[in-house]
Write a protein that holds these residues in place. Sequence first.
Motif, PDB file in Angstrom:
ATOM      1  N   CYS A   1      19.238  17.929  -1.049  1.00 52.65           N
ATOM      2  CA  CYS A   1      19.220  17.485  -2.444  1.00 52.65           C
ATOM      3  C   CYS A   1      20.640  17.384  -2.995  1.00 52.65           C
ATOM      4  O   CYS A   1      20.958  16.458  -3.759  1.00 52.65           O
ATOM      5  CB  CYS A   1      18.389  18.436  -3.293  1.00 52.65           C
ATOM      6  SG  CYS A   1      16.610  18.368  -2.951  1.00 52.65           S
ATOM      7  N   ALA A   2      21.492  18.324  -2.606  1.00 52.59           N
ATOM      8  CA  ALA A   2      22.883  18.279  -3.062  1.00 52.59           C
ATOM      9  C   ALA A   2      23.613  17.088  -2.465  1.00 52.59           C
ATOM     10  O   ALA A   2      24.382  16.410  -3.152  1.00 52.59           O
ATOM     11  CB  ALA A   2      23.587  19.584  -2.695  1.00 52.59           C
ATOM     12  N   ALA A   3      23.369  16.817  -1.179  1.00 56.51           N
ATOM     13  CA  ALA A   3      24.047  15.693  -0.526  1.00 56.51           C
ATOM     14  C   ALA A   3      23.587  14.364  -1.113  1.00 56.51           C
ATOM     15  O   ALA A   3      24.402  13.487  -1.428  1.00 56.51           O
ATOM     16  CB  ALA A   3      23.787  15.743   0.977  1.00 56.51           C
ATOM     17  N   GLN A   4      22.271  14.198  -1.262  1.00 53.99           N
ATOM     18  CA  GLN A   4      21.754  12.965  -1.846  1.00 53.99           C
ATOM     19  C   GLN A   4      22.158  12.836  -3.319  1.00 53.99           C
ATOM     20  O   GLN A   4      22.457  11.752  -3.802  1.00 53.99           O
ATOM     21  CB  GLN A   4      20.228  12.929  -1.726  1.00 53.99           C
ATOM     22  CG  GLN A   4      19.664  12.891  -0.312  1.00 53.99           C
ATOM     23  CD  GLN A   4      19.399  11.489   0.185  1.00 53.99           C
ATOM     24  OE1 GLN A   4      19.819  11.117   1.263  1.00 53.99           O
ATOM     25  NE2 GLN A   4      18.706  10.704  -0.588  1.00 53.99           N
ATOM     26  N   GLY A   5      22.182  13.968  -4.020  1.00 50.00           N
ATOM     27  CA  GLY A   5      22.509  13.954  -5.435  1.00 50.00           C
ATOM     28  C   GLY A   5      23.952  13.599  -5.731  1.00 50.00           C
ATOM     29  O   GLY A   5      24.283  13.232  -6.867  1.00 50.00           O
ATOM     30  N   LEU A   6      24.811  13.710  -4.723  1.00 51.47           N
ATOM     31  CA  LEU A   6      26.212  13.353  -4.928  1.00 51.47           C
ATOM     32  C   LEU A   6      26.366  11.900  -5.375  1.00 51.47           C
ATOM     33  O   LEU A   6      27.347  11.553  -6.029  1.00 51.47           O
ATOM     34  CB  LEU A   6      27.007  13.599  -3.641  1.00 51.47           C
ATOM     35  CG  LEU A   6      28.516  13.331  -3.705  1.00 51.47           C
ATOM     36  CD1 LEU A   6      29.184  14.162  -4.787  1.00 51.47           C
ATOM     37  CD2 LEU A   6      29.161  13.591  -2.341  1.00 51.47           C
ATOM     38  N   LEU A   7      25.386  11.056  -5.049  1.00 52.92           N
ATOM     39  CA  LEU A   7      25.410   9.670  -5.535  1.00 52.92           C
ATOM     40  C   LEU A   7      25.603   9.624  -7.051  1.00 52.92           C
ATOM     41  O   LEU A   7      26.365   8.808  -7.573  1.00 52.92           O
ATOM     42  CB  LEU A   7      24.104   8.968  -5.142  1.00 52.92           C
ATOM     43  CG  LEU A   7      23.804   7.631  -5.844  1.00 52.92           C
ATOM     44  CD1 LEU A   7      24.818   6.577  -5.438  1.00 52.92           C
ATOM     45  CD2 LEU A   7      22.384   7.162  -5.523  1.00 52.92           C
ATOM     46  N   PHE A   8      24.932  10.525  -7.761  1.00 54.51           N
ATOM     47  CA  PHE A   8      25.008  10.516  -9.217  1.00 54.51           C
ATOM     48  C   PHE A   8      26.333  11.085  -9.717  1.00 54.51           C
ATOM     49  O   PHE A   8      26.797  10.740 -10.792  1.00 54.51           O
ATOM     50  CB  PHE A   8      23.823  11.276  -9.805  1.00 54.51           C
ATOM     51  CG  PHE A   8      22.507  10.596  -9.564  1.00 54.51           C
ATOM     52  CD1 PHE A   8      21.948   9.793 -10.533  1.00 54.51           C
ATOM     53  CD2 PHE A   8      21.830  10.751  -8.369  1.00 54.51           C
ATOM     54  CE1 PHE A   8      20.733   9.158 -10.321  1.00 54.51           C
ATOM     55  CE2 PHE A   8      20.625  10.122  -8.139  1.00 54.51           C
ATOM     56  CZ  PHE A   8      20.081   9.312  -9.107  1.00 54.51           C
ATOM     57  N   GLY A   9      26.941  11.979  -8.913  1.00 57.25           N
ATOM     58  CA  GLY A   9      28.284  12.430  -9.252  1.00 57.25           C
ATOM     59  C   GLY A   9      29.286  11.291  -9.157  1.00 57.25           C
ATOM     60  O   GLY A   9      30.154  11.129 -10.028  1.00 57.25           O
ATOM     61  N   VAL A  10      29.164  10.491  -8.107  1.00 59.79           N
ATOM     62  CA  VAL A  10      30.027   9.322  -7.964  1.00 59.79           C
ATOM     63  C   VAL A  10      29.741   8.324  -9.084  1.00 59.79           C
ATOM     64  O   VAL A  10      30.656   7.698  -9.629  1.00 59.79           O
ATOM     65  CB  VAL A  10      29.819   8.679  -6.579  1.00 59.79           C
ATOM     66  CG1 VAL A  10      30.621   7.383  -6.450  1.00 59.79           C
ATOM     67  CG2 VAL A  10      30.216   9.658  -5.474  1.00 59.79           C
TER      68      VAL A  10
END
Length: 493
Positions: free
Chosen positions: A88-97
Motif C-alpha cells: 500500500c505504501a509503494a502503490q500510494g507513492l503515486l499520490f505523493g508524486v
Amino acid sequence: MKRLLLPTLAGVLYFLSWIGFGIWPLAFVCFVPLLWSLREATARQAVARGWWMGFVTHLGGYTWIMHTLRVFAFAPWPLAFLGYLLLCAAQGLLFGVLAAAMWFLWKRTRWPAAAVLPVALVACEFAFPLLFQSYTGVALMPVLPLAQIADLGGVLLLSALQALVNGALFDALVAWRSGAAAPVRSLAASLVALVGAGAYGSWRIVRLDDAQRAAPHVQVGIAQPNVGELELHENPYASVRTLQDETAELQARGAEVVIWPEVGFNTRAIRATDAYAPDIQNGVPVPLIAGVMRVAPGHVWNSAVVVDDRARIGDHYDKIQLLAFGEYIPGGEWFPQLYEWSPLASHLSRGSTTAPLRWRSYRFATFICYEDILPGIVRATMIDHGEGRAHAMVNLTNDSWYGAGHEQEEHLMLAAVRSIEHHRWLLRATSTGISAFVDATGRVVQRIERDVRGVAVREVPMLQGTTLYELLGEWPGWLSLAVFAVVWVRRRR
C-alpha cells in the motif's frame, strides 16, 4: 496528526468512490480535502500528505493482498499484514508524486486547481510505474455516457475529467471561504466538460448499439470451472474434466466457439511442434480458445491456443507481461534459490508477438490475466498486423490468487474500459470468476459470478472500424508531460 486528517479523508473518499464500494459520486469530490491541505504546504509536506492519501486509498482497496501472501507465499499473518502495508505504501507513492507535481505547477504558474490537477494526475498515472496498474477515472465506469470519452483518449481522459471537476469545486471552495469572486472559468470548464462528455457518450452509445445489431454474429460460449490454484495443485484433472463437461453443454446450447480460462488445460504442456491435441476437447467437436502451457527447449509459456473442431492446433498467443511473484520472481535469474522459497511461483518465458488469434474469417485480440488492465498491450493487439484489426477481444484469467475481496470486481471494471477504447466486445473467461461478456460500450451484458461453476453463451457481433484512441494512443499522457516540460523550460529561462 491533524495535518493528516484531510489527506486521510481524501483517501477514504477515493476508495469508497472506486470499484468494489462503487459510490461513484464521491469521485468528483475525493481530491478536494487533499487540495485544501496543500494550500500552504512546503514541497516536502506536499509529498508526505499526498503519499498518506495514497496509502489510505490502497488500504481500503487492496485488502486482498493479505490472502495472496498467506496462501501463495506461505507467509504467516504478521508477515502477510506487513507485506500488505508495504505494498500500500509503494502503490500510494503515486499520490505523493502527484502532490509534488501539483505543488510544482502551483508555484510556477499560479494556475487554478481546475487546470493543475488534471495535468498532474494524468502525467503521474501515465508515467508512474505500479505493480498493480490502476486508474482514477475507472470510478466513472458506472456512468457509461461519461465513460465513452475513453474512445477519444483512453482511460486517462476519464481521470482528467474527474480531476477537472474536483479542481473546479476546490477553486469554488477557496473563493467562497476567502470572499473572492467565483471562479467562473473553472466552473464553466467543468460544466462544459461534464455536459459535453455526457452528450457525446449518449450519442456514441446509440451509434454503437446500431453497429452491434448490424454486424455479423457468432455464438460464443464461456466456461468457468470454479477450480482455483490450490485445488489445481491437489487435483490437476479437476479443471480439465469440468471444462470438458461444460464445453459439451455449451455445444448443445449452440456455441460455435468456446473460451476456456487461463491454463484451463493443465494436465500436460502443449509442445510448440504439436499439430493436434485431441485430449483437450475429449471428443467434443467444437472449436476452442484454450488456456494452456506451451513448451519448447528452454522455454515455458503461459499461452492461449486455437483448437478447431478436429483437434488441430492453430494460432497461439504467449503472455507478454508476466505477473511478478506468480509467473516469475524479480531477481530469480541471478538468484535461482528464490524459486525454492516460493514453490508456487513459476519461471516462465515472455511472449514476443501481439498478433490476434484467427478462427474462420475472424480475428480475436487475445491477452492473458492482468494484461487486460494494461492499455498499451491491448492496443498493440488491436493494431492491424496485416490482415485487418481484430473483430473482438478475448481475455483468459485466473483470479483465484486474490481471495474473496474486491479484486475480481476491480479487475473486471479495469478491463471493461478496453471495450470502450476499441469499440469491441470483451469475452472474458476466468477460473473462479468473474467471467463476463462486455459489449462495445463497456456494458457488462452477461456475467458468471465469482466462486460458482457455470457457463454462458451469447451472440457476439464481429465489429470493425477503429477509434481515435486506437490511432493516437496515450496522447493525454504525452500532452501532460509536455506541459510540465514547457513550464520547466520557461521557468529556467
